[in-house]
Motif scaffolding. Sequence first.
Motif, PDB file in Angstrom:
ATOM      1  N   SER A 161       0.912  -1.206   0.098  1.00  0.00           N
ATOM      2  CA  SER A 161      -0.094  -0.034  -0.058  1.00  0.00           C
ATOM      3  C   SER A 161       0.947   1.232  -0.059  1.00  0.00           C
ATOM      4  O   SER A 161       0.607   2.004  -0.649  1.00  0.00           O
ATOM      5  N   PHE A 162       1.652   1.268   0.681  1.00  0.00           N
ATOM      6  CA  PHE A 162       2.790   2.425   0.850  1.00  0.00           C
ATOM      7  C   PHE A 162       3.567   2.633  -0.244  1.00  0.00           C
ATOM      8  O   PHE A 162       3.495   3.764  -0.854  1.00  0.00           O
ATOM      9  N   SER A 163       4.067   1.717  -1.007  1.00  0.00           N
ATOM     10  CA  SER A 163       4.594   1.574  -2.425  1.00  0.00           C
ATOM     11  C   SER A 163       3.733   2.319  -3.436  1.00  0.00           C
ATOM     12  O   SER A 163       4.252   2.977  -4.054  1.00  0.00           O
ATOM     13  N   LEU A 164       2.501   1.809  -3.606  1.00  0.00           N
ATOM     14  CA  LEU A 164       1.667   2.116  -4.579  1.00  0.00           C
ATOM     15  C   LEU A 164       1.197   3.712  -4.365  1.00  0.00           C
ATOM     16  O   LEU A 164       1.031   4.511  -5.194  1.00  0.00           O
ATOM     17  N   LYS A 165       1.228   4.171  -2.907  1.00  0.00           N
ATOM     18  CA  LYS A 165       0.727   5.394  -2.471  1.00  0.00           C
ATOM     19  C   LYS A 165       2.068   6.456  -3.179  1.00  0.00           C
ATOM     20  O   LYS A 165       1.696   7.311  -3.664  1.00  0.00           O
ATOM     21  N   GLN A 166       3.378   5.717  -2.657  1.00  0.00           N
ATOM     22  CA  GLN A 166       4.419   6.728  -3.343  1.00  0.00           C
ATOM     23  C   GLN A 166       4.730   6.779  -4.604  1.00  0.00           C
ATOM     24  O   GLN A 166       5.125   7.830  -5.248  1.00  0.00           O
ATOM     25  N   ALA A 167       4.219   5.808  -5.412  1.00  0.00           N
ATOM     26  CA  ALA A 167       4.694   5.528  -6.740  1.00  0.00           C
ATOM     27  C   ALA A 167       3.266   6.452  -7.563  1.00  0.00           C
ATOM     28  O   ALA A 167       3.935   7.037  -8.769  1.00  0.00           O
ATOM     29  N   ALA A 168       2.336   6.932  -7.039  1.00  0.00           N
ATOM     30  CA  ALA A 168       1.304   7.653  -7.597  1.00  0.00           C
ATOM     31  C   ALA A 168       1.846   8.995  -7.493  1.00  0.00           C
ATOM     32  O   ALA A 168       1.192   9.880  -8.298  1.00  0.00           O
ATOM     33  N   GLN A 170       5.359  10.225  -7.125  1.00  0.00           N
ATOM     34  CA  GLN A 170       6.657  10.390  -7.280  1.00  0.00           C
ATOM     35  C   GLN A 170       7.208   9.538  -8.562  1.00  0.00           C
ATOM     36  O   GLN A 170       6.671   8.420  -9.001  1.00  0.00           O
ATOM     37  N   PRO A 171       8.150  10.232  -9.305  1.00  0.00           N
ATOM     38  CA  PRO A 171       8.657   9.502 -10.466  1.00  0.00           C
ATOM     39  C   PRO A 171       9.278   8.312 -10.261  1.00  0.00           C
ATOM     40  O   PRO A 171       9.596   7.332 -11.251  1.00  0.00           O
ATOM     41  N   TYR A 172       9.886   8.046  -9.153  1.00  0.00           N
ATOM     42  CA  TYR A 172      10.558   7.008  -8.758  1.00  0.00           C
ATOM     43  C   TYR A 172      10.497   6.427  -7.420  1.00  0.00           C
ATOM     44  O   TYR A 172      10.261   7.619  -6.500  1.00  0.00           O
ATOM     45  N   VAL A 173      10.550   5.425  -6.971  1.00  0.00           N
ATOM     46  CA  VAL A 173      10.604   5.102  -5.433  1.00  0.00           C
ATOM     47  C   VAL A 173      11.896   4.291  -5.053  1.00  0.00           C
ATOM     48  O   VAL A 173      12.485   3.486  -5.795  1.00  0.00           O
ATOM     49  N   ASP A 174      12.340   4.328  -4.017  1.00  0.00           N
ATOM     50  CA  ASP A 174      13.448   3.999  -3.406  1.00  0.00           C
ATOM     51  C   ASP A 174      13.183   2.627  -2.643  1.00  0.00           C
ATOM     52  O   ASP A 174      12.885   2.435  -1.315  1.00  0.00           O
ATOM     53  N   MET A 175      13.152   1.383  -3.277  1.00  0.00           N
ATOM     54  CA  MET A 175      12.610   0.248  -2.864  1.00  0.00           C
ATOM     55  C   MET A 175      13.553  -0.392  -1.864  1.00  0.00           C
ATOM     56  O   MET A 175      13.232  -1.001  -1.065  1.00  0.00           O
ATOM     57  N   LYS A 176      14.930  -0.256  -1.990  1.00  0.00           N
ATOM     58  CA  LYS A 176      15.916  -0.464  -0.928  1.00  0.00           C
ATOM     59  C   LYS A 176      15.474  -0.027   0.306  1.00  0.00           C
ATOM     60  O   LYS A 176      15.466  -0.763   1.389  1.00  0.00           O
ATOM     61  N   ASP A 177      15.115   1.183   0.511  1.00  0.00           N
ATOM     62  CA  ASP A 177      14.749   1.971   1.686  1.00  0.00           C
ATOM     63  C   ASP A 177      13.469   1.305   2.143  1.00  0.00           C
ATOM     64  O   ASP A 177      13.253   0.987   3.453  1.00  0.00           O
ATOM     65  N   TYR A 178      12.387   1.093   1.242  1.00  0.00           N
ATOM     66  CA  TYR A 178      11.143   0.502   1.631  1.00  0.00           C
ATOM     67  C   TYR A 178      11.321  -0.892   2.054  1.00  0.00           C
ATOM     68  O   TYR A 178      10.643  -1.474   3.123  1.00  0.00           O
ATOM     69  N   PHE A 179      11.943  -1.864   1.405  1.00  0.00           N
ATOM     70  CA  PHE A 179      12.299  -3.140   2.055  1.00  0.00           C
ATOM     71  C   PHE A 179      13.014  -3.063   3.181  1.00  0.00           C
ATOM     72  O   PHE A 179      12.874  -4.084   4.221  1.00  0.00           O
ATOM     73  N   GLY A 180      14.048  -2.054   3.391  1.00  0.00           N
ATOM     74  CA  GLY A 180      14.663  -1.917   4.666  1.00  0.00           C
ATOM     75  C   GLY A 180      13.692  -1.696   5.999  1.00  0.00           C
ATOM     76  O   GLY A 180      13.617  -2.461   6.894  1.00  0.00           O
TER      77      GLY A 180
END
Length: 302
Positions: A161-168, A170-180
């Motif tokens: 949910s957080f990743s989808l919200k950020q992707a909507a 922002q042009p890109y998302v930091d998945m390393k930070d999210y998975f951390g």
Amino acid sequence: MGVETWLLLVSVVVLALWAYSRWRLSYWSSRGITAPPALPFLGHAHKIFSKTQGRWVFDDEVYTKYGGSTFCGTYEMHRPVLMIGDPDLIKHILVKDFDHFVDRRTMKMQHESDKIINEVLVMKTGEEWKSLRSIMSPAFTSGKIRGMFPLVCDIADVLVSFSLKQAATQPYVDMKDYFGRFTMDTIASCAFGIECNSFKDVNADFPNKAAAFFSMSQWRFLKFLMFLTFPSLCRVLKIRFNPPEMDFFEEVARETVAAREKGHKRGDFLDLLMEARDNQNSPNNKRKGKHCLMSCRTFACP
């Protein structure tokens, strides 16, 4: 004494120390075992504990160039270390001849704030290790660990949910930070029984304390080398190895265990460890189980 005399004494001392180091670093060659070139006094410590180059780079070099695919020797300062890559030999050490290799290296700490680390399972040896391992083993069956899967799924849903919200937005998302954050929330939930919600609060105490715990300052790095090379001196001086953040995790573990003992169950890993502890009939085993429970939670979580 004149300057020439002092220079002569210093030269003799330096040469004696150099000769001593060369002798200590001839341990593997004198036994016909290949070893990479080593620096006097440091051995391979400058590569093994390098902060600019990962340990795996040195391990790969040793494995491919110096016989590590079978076995070869390395040095941590003057301490000889055998690196083994042959599967059959590893099987002998870990299974068939395990009774000869049961104990690990230990770093007994004398500082009051570090004593709980001495209760960690990997710090124990001999019969004490065997007793603690028998207490903890029931908590690691596949069925019991599978019971924690719903807790992991809940945090995974938050991640999605957080990743989808950020992707909507922002042009890109930091998945390393999210998975951390996902990993830290999962550990906090399954091991400590707390919800740190790092997706909602980037300044949450738990992940920040964990990051500080794992940061390796120059002083902490030097203390680590001292514990490896001069353990007796560290015990005499009662040098503290762990940072103050260790106190935070210990306090969290104690508070959580106290709450669980009042009947607050979540079906997480902490509950499994408490169940394994309480299943011990011997009062002595129960005491050891509690020590193991507390130390495992504080040491292994970050």
